[in-house]
Design an enzyme around this catalytic site. Structure first.
Site, PDB file in Angstrom:
ATOM      1  N   TYR A 143      -1.472   0.030  10.307  1.00 53.95           N
ATOM      2  CA  TYR A 143      -1.428  -0.282   8.854  1.00 53.95           C
ATOM      3  C   TYR A 143      -0.161  -0.025   8.114  1.00 53.95           C
ATOM      4  CZ  TYR A 143      -3.132  -1.093   4.071  1.00 53.95           C
ATOM      5  OH  TYR A 143      -3.496  -1.605   2.821  1.00 53.95           O
ATOM      6  N   SER A 196       0.665  -1.220   0.211  1.00 52.25           N
ATOM      7  CA  SER A 196       0.075   0.034  -0.183  1.00 52.25           C
ATOM      8  C   SER A 196       0.786   1.126  -0.070  1.00 52.25           C
ATOM      9  CB  SER A 196      -0.930  -0.111   1.283  1.00 52.25           C
ATOM     10  OG  SER A 196      -1.436   1.210   1.532  1.00 52.25           O
TER      11      SER A 196
END
Length: 293
Positions: A204, A191
């Site tokens: 995250y 990501s």
């Protein structure tokens, strides 16, 4: 297969049309644009209807989103898909869709925080196939969206367990099988949060940064082998996870998981020869990592 527990047997559930790997978790249970020609790939290889015929592909997080779409795309390309996910219903739906297209899948209901279960899966694949051709490490969790100082240790550890440690265990347990392939390929979904260090998504972002470093190290360690290891950054995609983190965003402005999956498939093909690289789906660019000046 050092470090793996004795193999388990694959058998049928009461639904005779579906192939399951019970015991893993200690219980029974086309793109918006033309396909890109990638480095090392030829017109001949992309024109084949089933370029991945006879290849075994393991996909994690396969019950929905990018994992679901990638599993379907790999099956369409001819691979036998070993689909791993926590959600049995999602796996059954995936199996139905793959079979409609004439493909085949083995379903593995497994929580990836069951690290011994990952080892048993490796042993089962060794017993049944003797190799693994493709590994797509897609499963991930978003974790809490809060300031770091407000996050308890447990949710932090939960994110790290799925996004980092589970992939480390997959590397440990699947590397011997991938090396048995004539062209082992591994792709891990990352990501942009890993680089942007966006506020309020600390667990995250940190987990994806750790994953990227883990994968790059593995690529370096296997550079002299036939195994190719890379990262894929899908960017903003119309998934349930994205909607959870960005509830105010219009999902119809985003590409679908199926569109992104079409770009993962070439990275899994025997003709793909790049390793240690980062493919950015949004810009359709294959990137190399470099150290800060």
């Amino acid at each position: 297969m050092a470090g793996l527990v004795p193999a388990i047997h694959v058998c049928k559930t009461r639904s005779a049309s579906k192939t399951w790997m019970p015991g893993i978790a200690d219980k029974f249970t086309q793109s918006a644009q033309s396909r890109l020609l990638w480095p090392g790939m030829t017109e001949k290889s992309t024109s084949m209807t089933t370029p991945l015929a006879s290849r075994i592909a393991l996909v994690t997080g396969a019950s929905r989103g990018i994992g679901y779409a990638t599993a379907r795309a790999l099956a369409k390309a001819g691979a036998h898909v070993v689909a791993v996910a926590r959600t049995q219903g999602g796996l059954e739906e995936l199996d139905d869709e793959i079979r409609k297209g004439g493909g085949a899948a083995t379903l593995v209901p497994l929580n990836l925080t069951d690290f011994d279960g990952i080892a048993r899966l490796g042993a089962a694949l060794h017993e049944r196939h003797g190799k693994l051709d493709i590994l797509v490490g897609n499963a991930g969790v978003a974790g809490p969206s809060s300031p770091l100082g407000h996050i308890e240790l447990k949710p932090w550890n939960d994110v790290m367990a799925v996004n980092v440690t589970a992939n480390f265990q997959l590397i440990r347990c699947m590397e011997p099988l991938l090396k048995q392939s004539d062209a082992g390929r591994a792709v891990f979904v990352t990501s942009g949060a890993a680089n942007k260090a966006t506020a309020y998504v600390g667990p995250y972002a940190a987990s994806k940064a750790a994953l990227e470093t883990l994968v790059r190290v593995w690529a370096q360690e296997t550079a002299s082998t036939r195994l190719r290891v890379n990262l894929f950054n899908p960017g903003p995609i119309r998934t349930r996870m994205r909607a959870t983190v960005f509830p105010g965003e219009d999902p119809m402005t985003l590409d679908t998981p199926a569109q992104a999956a079409e770009f993962i498939v070439p990275m899994c093909a025997p003709d793909w020869d790049e390793t240690g690289k980062f493919y950015d789906y949004k810009t359709r660019t294959l990137m190399s990592f470099r150290s800060p000046a």
